[in-house]
Motif scaffolding. Sequence first.
Motif, PDB file in Angstrom:
ATOM      1  N   LYS A  12       0.834  -1.199   0.000  1.00 39.00           N
ATOM      2  CA  LYS A  12       0.000   0.000   0.000  1.00 39.00           C
ATOM      3  C   LYS A  12       0.867   1.247   0.000  1.00 39.00           C
ATOM      4  O   LYS A  12       0.456   2.296  -0.478  1.00 39.00           O
ATOM      5  N   SER A  13       2.058   1.132   0.579  1.00 37.89           N
ATOM      6  CA  SER A  13       2.966   2.276   0.639  1.00 37.89           C
ATOM      7  C   SER A  13       4.405   1.775   0.746  1.00 37.89           C
ATOM      8  O   SER A  13       4.648   0.578   0.892  1.00 37.89           O
ATOM      9  N   TYR A  14       5.338   2.701   0.703  1.00 41.62           N
ATOM     10  CA  TYR A  14       6.756   2.352   0.834  1.00 41.62           C
ATOM     11  C   TYR A  14       7.043   1.674   2.170  1.00 41.62           C
ATOM     12  O   TYR A  14       7.961   0.874   2.287  1.00 41.62           O
ATOM     13  N   LYS A  15       6.238   1.961   3.181  1.00 44.99           N
ATOM     14  CA  LYS A  15       6.438   1.340   4.496  1.00 44.99           C
ATOM     15  C   LYS A  15       6.251  -0.178   4.413  1.00 44.99           C
ATOM     16  O   LYS A  15       7.020  -0.934   5.003  1.00 44.99           O
ATOM     17  N   ASP A  16       5.226  -0.600   3.677  1.00 43.28           N
ATOM     18  CA  ASP A  16       5.008  -2.040   3.479  1.00 43.28           C
ATOM     19  C   ASP A  16       6.181  -2.654   2.725  1.00 43.28           C
ATOM     20  O   ASP A  16       6.557  -3.798   2.969  1.00 43.28           O
ATOM     21  N   PHE A  17       6.739  -1.890   1.805  1.00 44.07           N
ATOM     22  CA  PHE A  17       7.877  -2.366   1.025  1.00 44.07           C
ATOM     23  C   PHE A  17       9.078  -2.616   1.936  1.00 44.07           C
ATOM     24  O   PHE A  17       9.718  -3.664   1.862  1.00 44.07           O
ATOM     25  N   TYR A  18       9.378  -1.679   2.821  1.00 49.41           N
ATOM     26  CA  TYR A  18      10.474  -1.875   3.776  1.00 49.41           C
ATOM     27  C   TYR A  18      10.234  -3.113   4.635  1.00 49.41           C
ATOM     28  O   TYR A  18      11.150  -3.900   4.876  1.00 49.41           O
ATOM     29  N   ARG A  19       9.012  -3.291   5.098  1.00 49.65           N
ATOM     30  CA  ARG A  19       8.696  -4.460   5.926  1.00 49.65           C
ATOM     31  C   ARG A  19       8.886  -5.760   5.149  1.00 49.65           C
ATOM     32  O   ARG A  19       9.359  -6.756   5.700  1.00 49.65           O
ATOM     33  N   ASP A  20       8.530  -5.737   3.875  1.00 55.47           N
ATOM     34  CA  ASP A  20       8.689  -6.937   3.054  1.00 55.47           C
ATOM     35  C   ASP A  20      10.163  -7.230   2.789  1.00 55.47           C
ATOM     36  O   ASP A  20      10.567  -8.391   2.755  1.00 55.47           O
ATOM     37  N   ILE A  21      10.963  -6.200   2.611  1.00 57.02           N
ATOM     38  CA  ILE A  21      12.408  -6.397   2.475  1.00 57.02           C
ATOM     39  C   ILE A  21      12.924  -7.137   3.704  1.00 57.02           C
ATOM     40  O   ILE A  21      13.658  -8.119   3.595  1.00 57.02           O
ATOM     41  N   CYS A  22      12.524  -6.682   4.872  1.00 57.78           N
ATOM     42  CA  CYS A  22      12.963  -7.311   6.125  1.00 57.78           C
ATOM     43  C   CYS A  22      12.513  -8.766   6.205  1.00 57.78           C
ATOM     44  O   CYS A  22      13.288  -9.637   6.601  1.00 57.78           O
ATOM     45  N   ASP A  38      11.492  -3.094  10.178  1.00 56.99           N
ATOM     46  CA  ASP A  38      11.193  -2.186   9.066  1.00 56.99           C
ATOM     47  C   ASP A  38      12.391  -1.332   8.618  1.00 56.99           C
ATOM     48  O   ASP A  38      12.222  -0.388   7.852  1.00 56.99           O
ATOM     49  N   LEU A  39      13.577  -1.657   9.088  1.00 59.32           N
ATOM     50  CA  LEU A  39      14.807  -0.902   8.762  1.00 59.32           C
ATOM     51  C   LEU A  39      14.663   0.583   9.077  1.00 59.32           C
ATOM     52  O   LEU A  39      15.259   1.432   8.428  1.00 59.32           O
ATOM     53  N   ALA A  40      13.841   0.868  10.064  1.00 55.97           N
ATOM     54  CA  ALA A  40      13.575   2.239  10.501  1.00 55.97           C
ATOM     55  C   ALA A  40      13.022   3.100   9.364  1.00 55.97           C
ATOM     56  O   ALA A  40      13.060   4.323   9.426  1.00 55.97           O
ATOM     57  N   LEU A  41      12.513   2.430   8.313  1.00 56.09           N
ATOM     58  CA  LEU A  41      11.975   3.128   7.136  1.00 56.09           C
ATOM     59  C   LEU A  41      12.978   4.148   6.610  1.00 56.09           C
ATOM     60  O   LEU A  41      12.630   5.249   6.199  1.00 56.09           O
ATOM     61  N   ASN A  42      14.239   3.750   6.592  1.00 52.04           N
ATOM     62  CA  ASN A  42      15.315   4.681   6.307  1.00 52.04           C
ATOM     63  C   ASN A  42      16.294   4.091   5.297  1.00 52.04           C
ATOM     64  O   ASN A  42      16.786   2.970   5.478  1.00 52.04           O
ATOM     65  N   VAL A  45      19.746   2.967   6.688  1.00 51.88           N
ATOM     66  CA  VAL A  45      19.707   1.676   7.381  1.00 51.88           C
ATOM     67  C   VAL A  45      19.623   0.548   6.352  1.00 51.88           C
ATOM     68  O   VAL A  45      20.298  -0.474   6.482  1.00 51.88           O
ATOM     69  N   LEU A  46      18.835   0.744   5.297  1.00 54.00           N
ATOM     70  CA  LEU A  46      18.764  -0.246   4.217  1.00 54.00           C
ATOM     71  C   LEU A  46      20.135  -0.450   3.586  1.00 54.00           C
ATOM     72  O   LEU A  46      20.567  -1.583   3.370  1.00 54.00           O
ATOM     73  N   ASN A  47      20.828   0.627   3.318  1.00 50.34           N
ATOM     74  CA  ASN A  47      22.161   0.547   2.728  1.00 50.34           C
ATOM     75  C   ASN A  47      23.098  -0.289   3.606  1.00 50.34           C
ATOM     76  O   ASN A  47      23.779  -1.187   3.122  1.00 50.34           O
ATOM     77  N   GLU A  48      23.114  -0.025   4.876  1.00 48.22           N
ATOM     78  CA  GLU A  48      23.967  -0.792   5.801  1.00 48.22           C
ATOM     79  C   GLU A  48      23.529  -2.250   5.884  1.00 48.22           C
ATOM     80  O   GLU A  48      24.363  -3.151   5.946  1.00 48.22           O
ATOM     81  N   GLN A  80      10.308   7.952  -1.794  1.00 49.28           N
ATOM     82  CA  GLN A  80      10.909   6.889  -0.990  1.00 49.28           C
ATOM     83  C   GLN A  80      11.317   5.692  -1.848  1.00 49.28           C
ATOM     84  O   GLN A  80      12.394   5.128  -1.667  1.00 49.28           O
ATOM     85  N   TYR A  81      10.453   5.308  -2.788  1.00 46.59           N
ATOM     86  CA  TYR A  81      10.809   4.208  -3.690  1.00 46.59           C
ATOM     87  C   TYR A  81      12.062   4.556  -4.489  1.00 46.59           C
ATOM     88  O   TYR A  81      12.926   3.705  -4.697  1.00 46.59           O
ATOM     89  N   ALA A  82      12.165   5.785  -4.951  1.00 47.29           N
ATOM     90  CA  ALA A  82      13.338   6.209  -5.726  1.00 47.29           C
ATOM     91  C   ALA A  82      14.615   6.060  -4.902  1.00 47.29           C
ATOM     92  O   ALA A  82      15.652   5.621  -5.423  1.00 47.29           O
ATOM     93  N   ILE A  83      14.544   6.407  -3.631  1.00 47.37           N
ATOM     94  CA  ILE A  83      15.705   6.243  -2.741  1.00 47.37           C
ATOM     95  C   ILE A  83      16.069   4.761  -2.641  1.00 47.37           C
ATOM     96  O   ILE A  83      17.240   4.384  -2.758  1.00 47.37           O
ATOM     97  N   ILE A  84      15.080   3.921  -2.423  1.00 42.04           N
ATOM     98  CA  ILE A  84      15.319   2.481  -2.284  1.00 42.04           C
ATOM     99  C   ILE A  84      15.973   1.930  -3.548  1.00 42.04           C
ATOM    100  O   ILE A  84      16.954   1.185  -3.484  1.00 42.04           O
TER     101      ILE A  84
END
Length: 105
Positions: A12-22, A38-42, A45-48, A80-84
Amino acid sequence: MKEIIFNRNEYKSYKDFYRDICKKMDAMNDLNCLHPEDLALNGNVLNEFLWDYSLDNIKYVFIGFDKENIKLEKSFDDYQYAIIFRIFERFVKEYPNNELEFRNK
C-alpha cells in the motif's frame, strides 16, 4: 543464484515495502540489523543492511514498479521508492555478483 522478488501490488505504501524487504531477507536473524522489523523506514539503514548480503549472489527482482514514473517523485511514496532503488542500484554496481531486474508484470 537466489532470487528475491518484490511485487508492487503487495504494497500500500513504501512502508510495506520496507517491511517486506525485512521479511524476505530475514532481518530478524541478522544480528547486525538494529531495526529488523522495518529498517527504521530509512535508506541509510537499508544501505547498511544490504552490506551483510554483499557476498550472497542474490538477484533482486522488482515487479510492477514504473521506474520512470517513480523517478518523477510526484508523491512521497515515489520519493521513498526512488531512494530504495538508488540504494539497490548502487549496491549491485559495487557488488556485481548480485543482480537487479525490473519487470513490468
